[in-house]
Design an enzyme around this catalytic site. Sequence first.
Site, PDB file in Angstrom:
ATOM      1  N   TYR A  97       0.844  -1.188   0.000  1.00 17.12           N
ATOM      2  CA  TYR A  97       0.000   0.000   0.000  1.00 17.12           C
ATOM      3  C   TYR A  97       0.879   1.238   0.000  1.00 17.12           C
ATOM      4  O   TYR A  97       1.541   1.563   0.969  1.00 17.12           O
ATOM      5  CB  TYR A  97      -0.926   0.018   1.214  1.00 17.12           C
ATOM      6  CG  TYR A  97      -1.870  -1.159   1.315  1.00 17.12           C
ATOM      7  CD1 TYR A  97      -2.227  -1.900   0.195  1.00 17.12           C
ATOM      8  CD2 TYR A  97      -2.416  -1.517   2.539  1.00 17.12           C
ATOM      9  CE1 TYR A  97      -3.101  -2.982   0.300  1.00 17.12           C
ATOM     10  CE2 TYR A  97      -3.294  -2.589   2.656  1.00 17.12           C
ATOM     11  CZ  TYR A  97      -3.631  -3.323   1.538  1.00 17.12           C
ATOM     12  OH  TYR A  97      -4.493  -4.391   1.655  1.00 17.12           O
ATOM     13  N   HIS A 134      -0.114 -12.043   1.187  1.00 12.76           N
ATOM     14  CA  HIS A 134      -1.077 -11.311   0.381  1.00 12.76           C
ATOM     15  C   HIS A 134      -1.564 -12.142  -0.809  1.00 12.76           C
ATOM     16  O   HIS A 134      -2.767 -12.202  -1.082  1.00 12.76           O
ATOM     17  CB  HIS A 134      -0.438 -10.009  -0.115  1.00 12.76           C
ATOM     18  CG  HIS A 134      -1.370  -8.850  -0.110  1.00 12.76           C
ATOM     19  ND1 HIS A 134      -0.950  -7.544   0.027  1.00 12.76           N
ATOM     20  CD2 HIS A 134      -2.705  -8.780  -0.227  1.00 12.76           C
ATOM     21  CE1 HIS A 134      -1.986  -6.729  -0.011  1.00 12.76           C
ATOM     22  NE2 HIS A 134      -3.064  -7.455  -0.175  1.00 12.76           N
ATOM     23  N   PRO A 162     -16.313  -4.888   4.305  1.00 12.60           N
ATOM     24  CA  PRO A 162     -17.636  -5.201   4.854  1.00 12.60           C
ATOM     25  C   PRO A 162     -18.690  -4.150   4.538  1.00 12.60           C
ATOM     26  O   PRO A 162     -19.889  -4.388   4.736  1.00 12.60           O
ATOM     27  CB  PRO A 162     -17.369  -5.275   6.367  1.00 12.60           C
ATOM     28  CG  PRO A 162     -16.228  -4.337   6.573  1.00 12.60           C
ATOM     29  CD  PRO A 162     -15.353  -4.512   5.358  1.00 12.60           C
ATOM     30  N   LEU A 163     -18.244  -2.991   4.031  1.00 11.72           N
ATOM     31  CA  LEU A 163     -19.187  -1.942   3.643  1.00 11.72           C
ATOM     32  C   LEU A 163     -19.304  -1.830   2.122  1.00 11.72           C
ATOM     33  O   LEU A 163     -19.756  -0.820   1.596  1.00 11.72           O
ATOM     34  CB  LEU A 163     -18.759  -0.594   4.242  1.00 11.72           C
ATOM     35  CG  LEU A 163     -18.772  -0.548   5.779  1.00 11.72           C
ATOM     36  CD1 LEU A 163     -18.289   0.798   6.284  1.00 11.72           C
ATOM     37  CD2 LEU A 163     -20.166  -0.857   6.324  1.00 11.72           C
ATOM     38  N   GLY A 164     -18.886  -2.891   1.420  1.00 11.45           N
ATOM     39  CA  GLY A 164     -19.055  -2.907  -0.030  1.00 11.45           C
ATOM     40  C   GLY A 164     -18.382  -1.752  -0.725  1.00 11.45           C
ATOM     41  O   GLY A 164     -18.976  -1.108  -1.601  1.00 11.45           O
ATOM     42  N   GLY A 196     -17.857   1.097   0.255  1.00 10.89           N
ATOM     43  CA  GLY A 196     -18.570   2.348   0.515  1.00 10.89           C
ATOM     44  C   GLY A 196     -20.018   2.344   0.082  1.00 10.89           C
ATOM     45  O   GLY A 196     -20.812   3.179   0.538  1.00 10.89           O
ATOM     46  N   PHE A 197     -20.422   1.406  -0.784  1.00 10.41           N
ATOM     47  CA  PHE A 197     -21.790   1.422  -1.297  1.00 10.41           C
ATOM     48  C   PHE A 197     -22.810   1.218  -0.189  1.00 10.41           C
ATOM     49  O   PHE A 197     -23.874   1.855  -0.171  1.00 10.41           O
ATOM     50  CB  PHE A 197     -21.966   0.344  -2.376  1.00 10.41           C
ATOM     51  CG  PHE A 197     -23.343   0.352  -2.984  1.00 10.41           C
ATOM     52  CD1 PHE A 197     -23.664   1.278  -3.968  1.00 10.41           C
ATOM     53  CD2 PHE A 197     -24.323  -0.542  -2.578  1.00 10.41           C
ATOM     54  CE1 PHE A 197     -24.934   1.309  -4.520  1.00 10.41           C
ATOM     55  CE2 PHE A 197     -25.587  -0.518  -3.126  1.00 10.41           C
ATOM     56  CZ  PHE A 197     -25.902   0.415  -4.100  1.00 10.41           C
TER      57      PHE A 197
END
Length: 331
Positions: free
Chosen positions: A58, A124, A218-220, A222-223
């Site tokens: 990253y 990874h 887990p929040l897609g 941001g969607f």
Amino acid sequence: MERRTIGATALDVGAIGLGCMPMSWAYSRSEQRGDRSLRTVHAALDAGVSLLDTADMYGPFTNELLVGRVLKERRSEAFISTKCGLLVGDQHVVANGRPGYVRRACDASLRRLQTDVIDLYQLHRADPEVPVEETWGAMAELVSAGKVRALGLCAVGARAVRRGGDLHEGTIRQLERIQQVFPVAAVEAELSVWSREALARLLPWCAARGVGFLAAMPLGNGFLTGTLTPGGGFEPDDPRARHPRFTAEMMAANQPIVAGLRRVAARHGEDVTPAQVALAWVLGLGRHVVPVPGAKRERWVRENAGAAALRLTAEDLTEIAGLPAPRGSWD
């Protein structure tokens, strides 16, 4: 915050982690601000979020440097997870699982993170040119040397192999092989209300063997927060600009999923958000599951941490189970 353990090693973490990747990798570069990111990591620790998830790729490297600035002051409060095995070049990423590289990568991560031990060191991606047992054996040597406390594996990206069947079959094959070399403490894979592939075999595999599960995205992406507007567009360097579920057409088609999460949230109070419902759903999948949402702002990490106190009812779970399957350009 409620505490959970990672695998048979019983490594203690908060119920919700923090994915540090968006602070310096992927998403929009205009949103990547060092001082704000530092405040965000500090805010996460203040809220009881102990698991900080990063990787050497990253940036590359800048994300570990960022986390290291926080660890220098607050190492005892953090559970640090980082990764090796991927090298970033110009417009491409390649795997490297050679034992010598793994040892050097670990030493470099320790320096950047300003710590003498990594709590969870993850592979990874497996290198197709190197037997995964050799890579894992080198990582196990790091545990023996006291540089690493436990080992984990990142699942092969499910969306990249949508050809029918079990999308995590390859990951399970890898897990079966490396488990013979040294115990797997945790598996990290995508899991959310709109990406449930891991429920079929991967999550049960972990549960049956006492292996922790870090739920990525887990929040897609941001969607599922309900804060993205269909057709709102993304900056060119944001990977969602090229993702099949984030076209204006597909975002509009998937709005019923967010609407369902809003209805559930409304039953729990005006301050409860769709994002908190999405995280609570993941938390309810088992004591070995820790969602690791990414965040760049203090506000979001505090909101995410609040999900640990949300208890979904049977009615809530029934409604979420009945939400339509997500659509994408592959449908």
